[in-house]
Motif scaffolding. Structure first.
Motif, PDB file in Angstrom:
ATOM      1  N   VAL A 156      35.853  32.400  33.923  1.00 22.75           N
ATOM      2  CA  VAL A 156      36.127  33.201  34.857  1.00 22.75           C
ATOM      3  C   VAL A 156      36.641  32.294  36.113  1.00 22.75           C
ATOM      4  N   ILE A 157      37.904  32.620  36.673  1.00 28.76           N
ATOM      5  CA  ILE A 157      38.299  32.024  37.691  1.00 28.76           C
ATOM      6  C   ILE A 157      38.664  32.977  38.761  1.00 28.76           C
ATOM      7  N   VAL A 209      40.183  33.831  29.386  1.00 26.67           N
ATOM      8  CA  VAL A 209      39.950  33.796  30.760  1.00 26.67           C
ATOM      9  C   VAL A 209      40.151  35.055  31.574  1.00 26.67           C
ATOM     10  N   VAL A 210      39.149  35.144  32.295  1.00 25.43           N
ATOM     11  CA  VAL A 210      39.093  36.382  33.158  1.00 25.43           C
ATOM     12  C   VAL A 210      39.454  35.992  34.513  1.00 25.43           C
ATOM     13  N   VAL A 211      40.468  36.646  35.467  1.00 28.07           N
ATOM     14  CA  VAL A 211      40.745  36.075  36.677  1.00 28.07           C
ATOM     15  C   VAL A 211      40.476  37.371  37.592  1.00 28.07           C
ATOM     16  N   VAL A 212      39.776  36.941  38.614  1.00 31.80           N
ATOM     17  CA  VAL A 212      39.376  37.939  39.788  1.00 31.80           C
ATOM     18  C   VAL A 212      40.515  37.800  40.686  1.00 31.80           C
ATOM     19  N   SER A 213      41.313  39.118  40.807  1.00 32.96           N
ATOM     20  CA  SER A 213      42.425  39.084  41.714  1.00 32.96           C
ATOM     21  C   SER A 213      42.711  40.438  42.047  1.00 32.96           C
ATOM     22  N   TYR A 253      44.405  36.275  28.665  1.00 31.85           N
ATOM     23  CA  TYR A 253      44.186  36.286  30.086  1.00 31.85           C
ATOM     24  C   TYR A 253      43.897  37.863  30.654  1.00 31.85           C
ATOM     25  N   HIS A 254      42.703  38.217  31.365  1.00 32.29           N
ATOM     26  CA  HIS A 254      42.486  39.406  31.890  1.00 32.29           C
ATOM     27  C   HIS A 254      42.087  39.471  33.110  1.00 32.29           C
ATOM     28  N   PHE A 255      42.929  40.226  33.941  1.00 30.00           N
ATOM     29  CA  PHE A 255      42.947  40.312  35.395  1.00 30.00           C
ATOM     30  C   PHE A 255      42.038  41.738  35.713  1.00 30.00           C
ATOM     31  N   VAL A 256      41.012  41.306  36.628  1.00 34.28           N
ATOM     32  CA  VAL A 256      40.084  42.332  37.132  1.00 34.28           C
ATOM     33  C   VAL A 256      40.022  42.361  38.590  1.00 34.28           C
ATOM     34  N   ALA A 281      34.441  41.157  36.521  1.00 35.61           N
ATOM     35  CA  ALA A 281      34.768  39.935  35.830  1.00 35.61           C
ATOM     36  C   ALA A 281      33.658  39.692  34.891  1.00 35.61           C
ATOM     37  N   ILE A 282      32.320  39.608  35.222  1.00 34.85           N
ATOM     38  CA  ILE A 282      31.198  39.335  34.382  1.00 34.85           C
ATOM     39  C   ILE A 282      31.169  40.267  33.081  1.00 34.85           C
ATOM     40  N   ALA A 283      31.317  41.604  33.529  1.00 39.58           N
ATOM     41  CA  ALA A 283      31.141  42.574  32.484  1.00 39.58           C
ATOM     42  C   ALA A 283      32.069  42.389  31.163  1.00 39.58           C
ATOM     43  N   LYS A 284      33.541  41.924  31.879  1.00 37.78           N
ATOM     44  CA  LYS A 284      34.557  41.558  30.734  1.00 37.78           C
ATOM     45  C   LYS A 284      34.208  40.552  30.266  1.00 37.78           C
TER      46      LYS A 284
END
Length: 203
Positions: free
Chosen positions: A75-76, A97-101, A115-118, A124-127
């Motif tokens: 998670v980034i 990779v989960v991206v917080v954006s 790569y998953h953008f939330v 982010a943590i749920a994903k």
């Protein structure tokens, strides 16, 4: 459900980069040993400059290999994604990779990459938990990591402390407010030019 571990290399005064996002000598220990991080049958673990391979002390290799092999998801925040261009769709370890954006994934960017953008840290943590299963979720330190710690969603804090003082820059815990207690370190490994520490978050 896998553990959520907040992890980064850090100066002794608590910074993960300088004010211009430079890491200075923080990553020198990845190159000062004689033990490759990647063993012969491993394709990953090599995002070193020039692709020549990370070589660390034996103590660091044993610690880092075990930790990196356990990771399923990273998670980034958007800052790290932009600085690295998302490692060109191939993260240093883990499968996702989960991206917080608040901005979406760039159009056409590595469509094959997982790569998953939330838009927020809870999502982010749920994903990440959905993707990781029983494997570890590695959370990059900094502003996003600090927010997730403040939300009570971090199980452990892992710090690779390097003997350098930055004086200012990007803080390991970002702009986190309030007091957050950790247990005594349950893992301490002395490498060459780095001290690896792990703390459980006190509930």
């Amino acid at each position: 459900m896998g553990k959520v571990i907040m992890h980064n290399v850090m100066s002794v005064d608590g910074f993960i980069a300088d004010e211009n996002d430079g890491v200075g000598p923080l990553h020198d220990w990845y190159y000062n040993g004689d033990t490759p991080l990647a063993e012969q049958d491993e394709q990953g673990f090599d995002h070193s400059e020039g692709g020549n391979g990370f070589k660390v002390s034996r103590a660091s290799a044993d610690y880092v290999r075990k930790m990196w092999r356990s990771i399923g998801v990273i998670v980034i925040g958007r800052r790290l994604f932009d600085l690295t261009n998302g490692w060109e769709g191939s993260p240093p370890t883990g499968d996702h990779v989960v991206v917080v954006s608040h901005r979406p994934k760039p159009e056409g960017w590595h469509p094959e990459a997982s790569y998953h953008f939330v838009t927020d840290v809870t999502a982010a943590i749920a994903k990440a938990q959905e993707l990781a299963g029983e494997r570890t979720i590695s959370l990059n330190a900094g502003d996003v990591g600090g927010q997730i710690l403040a939300a009570g969603l971090v199980d452990e804090v892992a710090i690779d402390v390097v003997p350098v003082v930055f004086g200012s820059g990007r803080r390991y815990f970002g702009g986190i407010g309030g007091q957050h207690l950790l247990e005594q370190p349950h893992l301490v490994v002395q490498g060459d030019g780095v001290l690896h520490l792990k703390f459980k978050v006190r509930r």
